[in-house]
Design an enzyme around this catalytic site. Structure first.
Site, mmCIF file in Angstrom:
data_model
loop_
_atom_site.group_PDB
_atom_site.id
_atom_site.type_symbol
_atom_site.label_atom_id
_atom_site.label_comp_id
_atom_site.label_asym_id
_atom_site.label_seq_id
_atom_site.Cartn_x
_atom_site.Cartn_y
_atom_site.Cartn_z
ATOM 1 N N ASP B 430 40.534 30.773 37.474
ATOM 2 C CA ASP B 430 41.692 31.564 37.109
ATOM 3 C C ASP B 430 42.586 31.600 38.343
ATOM 4 O O ASP B 430 42.146 31.268 39.434
ATOM 5 C CB ASP B 430 41.194 32.963 36.747
ATOM 6 C CG ASP B 430 42.319 33.916 36.513
ATOM 7 O OD1 ASP B 430 43.270 33.528 35.833
ATOM 8 O OD2 ASP B 430 42.245 35.048 37.005
ATOM 9 N N ASP B 866 38.814 36.935 37.420
ATOM 10 C CA ASP B 866 38.668 38.353 37.718
ATOM 11 C C ASP B 866 39.091 39.253 36.577
ATOM 12 O O ASP B 866 38.788 40.424 36.578
ATOM 13 C CB ASP B 866 39.476 38.718 38.959
ATOM 14 C CG ASP B 866 40.959 38.746 38.651
ATOM 15 O OD1 ASP B 866 41.397 37.861 37.899
ATOM 16 O OD2 ASP B 866 41.656 39.645 39.141
ATOM 17 N N ASP B 870 39.564 36.369 31.397
ATOM 18 C CA ASP B 870 38.701 35.265 31.800
ATOM 19 C C ASP B 870 37.317 35.376 31.195
ATOM 20 O O ASP B 870 36.478 34.509 31.387
ATOM 21 C CB ASP B 870 38.578 35.226 33.323
ATOM 22 C CG ASP B 870 39.923 35.148 33.994
ATOM 23 O OD1 ASP B 870 40.747 34.360 33.517
ATOM 24 O OD2 ASP B 870 40.150 35.884 34.959
#
Lengths: 338, 1201
Positions: B430, B866, B870
């Site tokens: 990410d 985080d 995700d």
């Protein structure tokens, strides 16, 4: 290295900071051996230096042992008997005479063994067919579990029960030299711990070999089991189908070319399963009986290691290591995505 | 409360925000209510009333535990016996109570009980931890209306549906609430949904007008209402309901009134809300799927291995049974006489009955299965689990992965993936919060063609270090490089020329003034003046906007107040040289949109009455809008913008112009008119009007904002790239941002061919206008396919020229690319690229991409992120790593391992991953080895007992082999072994390839160990029996019996397996010494002690050592010989192998051994000679740029659009 300032850790009392220790940081002092040429060569050399003398000593020990082996199972059947099994199963005196010549001087003690081949004392059914409680304790005479089918006879228990005791070896040997009987002692031929802890002093054979089918030897019902050393020896089952067991000991010295007459009681049935029977007279060395294997094996491996040490020395000298040569790495050989 | 009152009185500047929530027509909504799926009935403020208690809605108690006291035993036992091996052992244990058993039942059951017990203990411990977490959440406090207008704190778990709660600023919502009112008059509130979707920007919610007046605690005294709404479901973004309040009127409720559990109230002092979904019914909980239980590849292969062993076991059992059957049937000859009469074949149990030999053989087969069960390492799984738990502790305890600022150590949440960390082939990352800190820092600017700002970006820092020390390790001394660390959040700009008011001495000071003023005025941020401090803080929609305002403030243009229609700024008056307050009348805001890529404001300077259009936007749109005479600095600025972009900075071009009154009036009318249009093309009309006025601008300069990378990210990415790990970035961000970050992380660089697949093409826009949805998607798809195909040809070309290619794809295109018929082509394209960036991707797409990579490469994928967006990706990947950032635990909760910073990934993978992989694979190989040695000695012995099923060893030797004498060293191997120290692991990242290529757990290696085991067993057995044969084995003339041979062989086995592990271990601490030699000593102690027990207990082991073995020299000689000679083959093999065919870690051993590990030049040599060319990372960039210096620089950026 992270600093491990104690002042910061005291400031932050509830910090989740892991505490430093060599253990948790996986930094314990360690030796990291690597097979360098020096190590490899010295290891091989060390092995050969240790092994070769041991091999020589073991070989000498084995060669020192004088052993007379006499196979008598077929010779002791009268020539006119065609059915060996039937012969052996017929009750009656089946004596047989054998003559042995002493090849070399034999110093006392001389051990008399009988050797059986192809006899599976280690068969699971056989090994389990005994009751240690009963053998040890007169009060446990009725414990016959595991002894089937030799547990009861005519409704009463058999002591000692089980197949092992039932199939007790019962050939007899009497040895004589120049018509003088050689005394074969049956004392102390079994393990001390067996005599003292496994076979009771107050346990007497009872109802033994009184059934329809008689297996092997009979026991004197008036002698306690702890003194029936033949039985004790027999009941320590052999590991392999070829085995020797102690028959007795002789405390006489035999000279070279002495002729020994053996009067055999050929009673034990090995014929039905094609087992061999042998009579063995042997002295011992510090290593035990006659067996060259250990000596030769030690010498072979010692020699092999010596050879390897030499070979490695040569190879290391001829072809020095190429540092970090990447061509060995498999992923360098075929680069790119798999 | 005083503070709240103050704020409430202040009217909220709603004009700044776009409140565009499409409300469904109320009739439509109301018609649904009460129908199927919309049956929920909530009695507000009366959770205990009769009707409510009949409905029995779920309470607010949540539980994430796997077991409770009642279900623990059956459930965990079921789990245990899902393992085939355990079922097998259970069967063995049951069978061992029958006479079939070759050994006593107790000795067989005990190891199984120990193994199952330990595993269940571990389960209890893990579940207990989860329980603790639940308790923490369930016992949080929230203010609830108790009646009579009094609000009391109660625990979350006691919250009931229908209760009215009051949530204060920065608190989490305890359940799904319907917003009733807030501290603002408009009853709006700001919500941060980071925990749900990972987005950090605040979302605005607004209550219905009818309830917005309930602003005091006391107002709720007699508040009564009934909410009818949809049933609990997992859809976060939709909600349908109606509120029946006062005069029986139905007011429609939509997502705009819904506050979701686990999101957070921000920027609003308090809100009142009513609970409509609690606990299990909340949308968050409904959304959370049980985390898939992941198993590592090694473990899966281990299973296969166990099956293989099992097959082997069945095979040899079968062979044994056949022989046994033949042998047994021979016990009675055809004429009825017995051959082995001593076995009484005429009178036996069925197990040995020669007349029914086939049945006996079948039963023997069962016996053999039990006897050879020692081939199957019963303690393998439990040992692996113990080892993994300990490994996780090491990961948790690693100080190098402890994040000082956040006080966060790494946390391995599941321990069963440790070794998978050593095999990662692709990382899917990410961006926001993972690679970047999600804080924007104003770092550079170019004003009037002059570049200002000497701040250094993370990637520049990495690059300079690399240049300075060609190959020296760069370890975290970031602080020293960055001496003046940003003292102000969002501001990292240093240049004495314009700071502290010095800008007035610069040549183009009027331009600078306009520039800074523009920054202070042109935005939508809201200032907040703290009472106690004079400091102004800003609340902005996006962090880069905040960075702008902060920068303006730091440079002397302090924006301090915003009212409905004006912006107030303290600025330096050029004439008087004093700081003055100036007001700008805010006339229009021309909003930012992704298609416009710019925003503007129109203000009237209240001092001189001038009308100004202030504009900022992306370079691609701004340069085209400059007027002829506004292009004075264009060339220089363009150059700077290019530089900034290459550094990964986010650039913005600033321009302005003065408007004539007439021109403005005309615009204003058109703008109003366009805004008031109620039709589908309203936005277009507005844009068109805006477009007309944003022309003929005068360029001021450009800004560069650093989307701040987390500490050490470029270093880390470079290391990972050197290790041969591919990095894909999957982000929800705009394409421009994603590309910026790609540059910042050195995933992209100048000179790299970029394949950009985007659906924002003119044709698509045209089609969208035409409104033909089907045609749009068909055309778009065709377009994407076409782009993919073109990309593929490009890759083919570049492969020949060995240029690196990067792929950038946006979310819409990705959706097409992931369709079944296209995804193969897409995948082929993607893996051909050195780096892949997917932008504008939804959480679901992230998960899909992850799955695609996982399935198609067959390699191990690691996802790191985080945010809650995700979660899907983390769960889909083989390993999910959660970044435990400042807030938002959603990702962490669904991750397998949580770390605080992206850079820790380097250590996690290259050090811990590599170690764990090596440890586990060596451990498993060794496990098989030791069990094969043991099993084969049993088998050989069998052959000498006519396969009757008698074990060579005493029952307890058998039982304790795996548990006692050989287990600790192998656990020590699994926990402590290090082939290469941590420092060297990092210095030679290529070492990691051993894991990716699975060299240490390849079938070749496993079978090699199995072969080694067979060799050892053969040596031991035959040397032993040949050495002792039939002759006396000691001076006293005694011969070797069953028990002595067993003890001797067992001694050899214990020695051999322990020495073998000593040979294969490369890291000897005192622990290894203790366990290995301790294991051997333990055996002697055991056999001594056991031998002294009553013969009834010790059976064949009675006094065997003291009386028989120890005094016999040949016992010791046989041991020595069997042990050494069984090890010589392996020793010779490894001496040759390490010398002539070393694996990479062994090469490093040589390097270390030669003492050259600290010689950087030498290390570089070794590294380079064995390095695949890396294509991303700053090392590659450094190399590429030095190559470019040699050649003529060529711009090879190819855009396909």
């Amino acid at each position: 290295m992270e600093n491990t300032d104690t002042s910061t850790s005291t400031v932050r009392r509830n910090s989740k900071r892991p505490r430093y220790s060599k253990f948790t940081q996986q930094e314990l002092p360690a030796c990291k051996p690597i097979l360098t040429p020096r190590w490899v060569i010295s290891a091989f050399m060390l092995i050969s230096i240790v092994f070769i003398p041991i091999g020589v000593a073991a070989l000498f020990a084995s060669r020192d042992v004088v052993e007379i082996v006499d196979r008598y199972d077929s010779e002791c059947i009268p020539a006119n008997e065609t059915d060996k099994v039937k012969y052996i199963q017929t009750p009656g005196e089946k004596s047989c005479n054998r003559t042995l010549t002493v090849p070399k001087r034999m110093k006392p003690p001389i051990f008399v063994y009988y050797q059986l081949d192809n006899f599976y004392q280690n068969h699971r059914r056989y090994v389990k067919s005994r009751n240690d409680q009963q053998l040890r304790d007169s009060k446990e005479a009725n414990s016959v579990s595991g002894c089937k089918p030799e547990d009861f006879n005519n409704g009463s228990v058999i002591v000692p029960c089980g197949l092992i005791a039932w199939s007790l070896f019962n050939d007899t040997y009497s040895l004589s030299r120049n018509n003088i009987t050689l005394n074969v002692s049956k004392k102390d031929i079994s393990w001390k711990s067996d005599r003292e802890h496994k076979f009771g002093k107050d346990v007497y054979p009872k109802n033994f070999q009184s059934g329809g089918l008689i297996g092997g030897g009979i026991l004197d019902p008036n002698i306690p089991l702890s003194e029936q050393e033949d039985l004790i020896v027999w009941m320590r089952t052999a590991a392999l189908p070829n085995f020797r067991k102690l028959y007795g000991k002789m405390e006489v010295e035999l000279q070279e070319n002495d002729v020994i007459d053996v009067t055999l009681g050929n009673n034990y049935n090995t014929y039905s399963f094609n087992g061999k029977k042998k009579l063995v007279l042997s002295t011992t060395s510090w290593l035990g009986g006659k067996n060259d294997f250990l000596g030769i094996a030690y010498l072979t491996v010692g020699g092999l290691c010596f050879f390897l040490a030499m070979a490695f020395t040569v190879v290391y000298l001829v072809k020095p290591r190429q540092l970090g040569d990447p061509s060995y790495l498999s992923w360098n050989r075929n680069p790119g995505w798999r | 409360m005083a503070n709240g009152d103050r704020q409430r009185r202040r009217s909220h500047p709603s004009s700044v925000h776009s409140l565009s929530f499409g409300r469904q027509s109320s009739e439509e909504v109301l018609s649904l209510i009460g129908g199927p799926g919309f049956s929920r009935l909530v009695f507000c403020n009366d959770p205990h009333c009769l009707q409510a208690s009949i409905l029995k809605y779920a309470g607010n108690h949540v539980s994430s535990t796997k077991y409770n006291i009642a279900t623990f035993l059956p459930k965990s036992l079921f789990e245990q016996f899902r393992r085939v091996a355990n079922v097998y052992f259970l069967l063995c244990a049951l069978l061992s109570f029958t006479p079939l058993s070759p050994y006593s039942a107790l000795s067989n059951v005990l190891p199984l009980v120990v193994v199952i017990g330990v595993t269940m203990g571990k389960e209890i411990l893990e579940d207990w931890r989860r329980q603790m977490q639940d308790i923490e959440v369930n016992n949080r406090l929230v203010k609830v209306h108790r009646g009579g207008g009094v609000f009391d704190n109660i625990k979350w778990k006691d919250l009931k549906v229908g209760a009215v709660v009051k949530v204060d600023k920065d608190e989490y919502f305890p359940a799904d609430l319907i917003l009733l009112s807030s501290s603002y008059d408009e009853a709006i509130c700001y919500v941060e949904t980071m925990n749900l979707d990972g987005e950090t920007n605040l979302k605005m919610k607004q209550a219905l007008d009818v309830t917005s007046k309930l602003q005091e605690d006391l107002d709720f005294n007699d508040f009564k209402a009934v909410i009818r709404c949809e049933d609990p479901n997992a859809n976060l973004y939709s909600f349908v309901g109606s509120l029946e309040f006062e005069n029986e009127q139905h007011h429609p409720l939509g997502p705009q009134q819904l506050l979701l559990r686990d999101s957070k109230l921000r920027n609003t002092d308090y809100i009142y809300g009513v609970v409509i979904f609690a606990g299990q019914d909340t949308k968050v909980v409904q959304n959370s799927t049980a985390p898939p239980s992941k198993r590592s590849k090694i473990e899966r292969r281990t299973d296969k291995l166990v099956y293989l062993l099992f097959a082997g076991l069945v095979l040899i059992s079968f062979i044994g049974s056949v022989f046994f059957g033949l042998w047994t049937s021979d016990d009675i000859t055809e004429d009825g006489s017995m051959t082995r009469w001593y076995l009484r074949p005429d009178n036996t149990e069925i197990y040995y009955n020669p007349r029914k030999a086939s049945i006996a053989a079948i039963l023997h087969f069962l016996t053999a299965l039990m006897l050879y069960s020692y081939f199957i390492p019963i303690s393998l799984y439990v040992s692996i689990e113990i080892v993994k738990v300990l490994q996780s502790i090491f990961i948790n305890q690693d100080l190098n992965m402890y994040y000082e600022e956040g006080d966060k150590p790494a946390r391995a949440r599941t321990s069963n993936l440790n070794e998978e960390l050593g095999q990662v082939e692709t990382i899917l990352s990410d961006k926001t919060g993972t690679l970047t800190c999600n804080s924007m820092e104003f770092i550079k600017c170019s004003i009037a063609g002059t570049a200002y700002g000497i701040g250094v970006t993370e990637v520049e820092r990495a690059l300079t270090r690399r240049k300075r020390l060609p190959d020296e390790e760069v370890h975290g001394d970031d602080t020293s490089d960055n001496a003046h660390k940003a003292s102000v959040k969002g501001f990292n700009f240093f240049d004495e020329r314009i700071m502290n008011g010095e800008w007035i001495n610069q040549p183009h000071r009027d331009v600078i003034q306009s520039f800074l003023r523009l920054m202070a005025v042109c935005h939508t941020a809201i200032p907040e003046v703290a009472e106690d401090r004079r400091e102004v803080t800003y609340e902005a929609e996006s962090p880069d906007e905040a960075a702008f305002v902060v920068a303006a403030r730091e440079l002397g243009f302090e924006f301090f107040d915003r009212t409905q229609g004006s912006v107030s700024i303290r600025e330096l008056d050029l004439v008087s040289g004093k700081r003055v307050e100036r007001n700008y009348k805010l006339l229009n805001v021309l909003e930012f949109s992704s298609s416009r890529k710019r925003m503007s404001v129109i203000v009237r300077d209240e001092d001189d009455g001038k009308l100004l259009l202030l504009s900022k936007g992306a370079d691609s749109v701004m340069f085209g809008r400059l007027s002829e005479d506004g292009r004075e600095f264009e060339a220089r600025t363009k150059e700077h913008v290019g530089e900034y972009a290459d550094e990964g900075l986010r650039t913005m071009v600033l321009a302005y112009r003065e408007l004539g009154e007439d021109e403005y009036r005309e615009f204003d009318e058109a703008f109003r008119a366009a805004k008031n249009i109620v039709s589908a093309d309203r936005d277009e009309m507005v844009e068109e009007v805006e477009d007309r006025i944003e022309k003929n601008l005068i360029l001021l300069g450009a800004t560069a904002v650093e989307d701040k990378l987390q500490n050490g990210v470029p270093d880390c990415i470079d290391k990972l790239a050197q290790a041969g790990i591919k990095l894909w970035v999957l982000t929800g961000d705009k394409m421009e941002t994603a590309i910026n970050i790609g540059y910042a992380c050195s995933l992209l660089r100048q000179g790299m061919k970029q394949i950009i697949i985007s659906s924002e093409t003119p044709e698509r826009v045209a089609l969208l206008k035409a409104g033909d949805d089907l045609a749009v998607s068909a055309a778009a798809k065709a377009n994407v396919v076409d782009q993919i195909n073109r990309g593929k040809t490009l890759i083919k070309e570049s492969r020949e020229s060995s240029d690196a290619v990067a792929l950038v794809i946006d979310g819409t295109s990705l959706a097409f690319a992931l369709e079944d018929d296209v995804k193969d082509a897409f995948f082929e394209l993607a893996i051909g690229c050195a780096s892949v960036i997917c932008c504008r991707s939804s959480p679901k797409q992230k998960a899909l991409v992850t799955r695609l990579v996982k399935i198609r490469t067959g390699g191990t994928t690691l996802a790191i992120g985080d945010g809650a967006n995700d979660v899907g990706m983390l769960q889909e990947a083989d390993i999910g790593i959660g970044i435990s950032g400042l807030e938002g635990m959603q990702a962490v909760m669904s991750s397998d391992i949580a770390i605080a910073q992206f850079r820790f990934l380097e250590r996690l993978l290259l050090v811990h991953g590599h170690w764990c992989y090596r440890r586990i694979s060596s451990m498993i190989c060794y496990f098989f080895y030791k069990n094969i040695v043991f099993g084969f000695t049993l088998f050989y012995f069998e052959a000498y007992t006519s396969f009757s099923g008698e074990a060579a060893y005493n029952d307890w030797y058998l039982a304790l082999y795996n548990v006692f004498f050989t287990s600790l060293p192998v656990i020590a191997l699994g926990v402590f072994d290090q082939d290469v120290s941590a420092v060297l692991c990092l210095r030679f990242p290529l070492l990691y390839q051993e894991g990716i290529h699975n060299l240490l757990f390849s079938w070749k290696r496993i079978l090699g160990w199995a072969f080694n085991g067979t060799v050892s067993a053969t040596c031991i057995f035959f040397f032993c029996i040949r050495a002792v044969e039939a002759q006396a084995f000691r001076k006293g003339g005694e011969v070797v019996g069953y028990e002595i041979l067993g003890a001797t062989m067992y001694t050899c086995v214990v020695w051999v397996v322990n020495c073998q592990i000593a040979l294969s271990i490369s890291y000897f601490t005192y622990i290894q010494h203790l366990f290995i030699w301790g294991g051997i000593v333990l055996w002697y102690v055991f056999v001594l002690a056991y031998g002294y027990l009553d013969p009834y207990i010790s059976t064949t082991a009675y006094m065997v050592f003291v009386e028989a073995c120890a005094p016999a020299l040949s016992f010791w000689l046989v041991t020595l010989f069997a042990v050494i000679s069984s090890l010589v083959p392996y020793f010779t093999y490894s001496a040759i192998q390490i010398r002539f065919f070393p694996l990479y870690h062994q090469m490093i051993h040589w390097v270390r051994n030669d003492g050259q590990a600290n010689d950087p030049e030498f290390c570089r040599l070794v590294k380079q000679r064995s390095l695949q060319p890396t294509t991303v990372g700053y090392s590659a960039r450094f190399e590429a740029s030095s190559k470019r210096l040699d050649k003529k620089p060529e711009q090879a950026t190819t855009n396909i659009e």
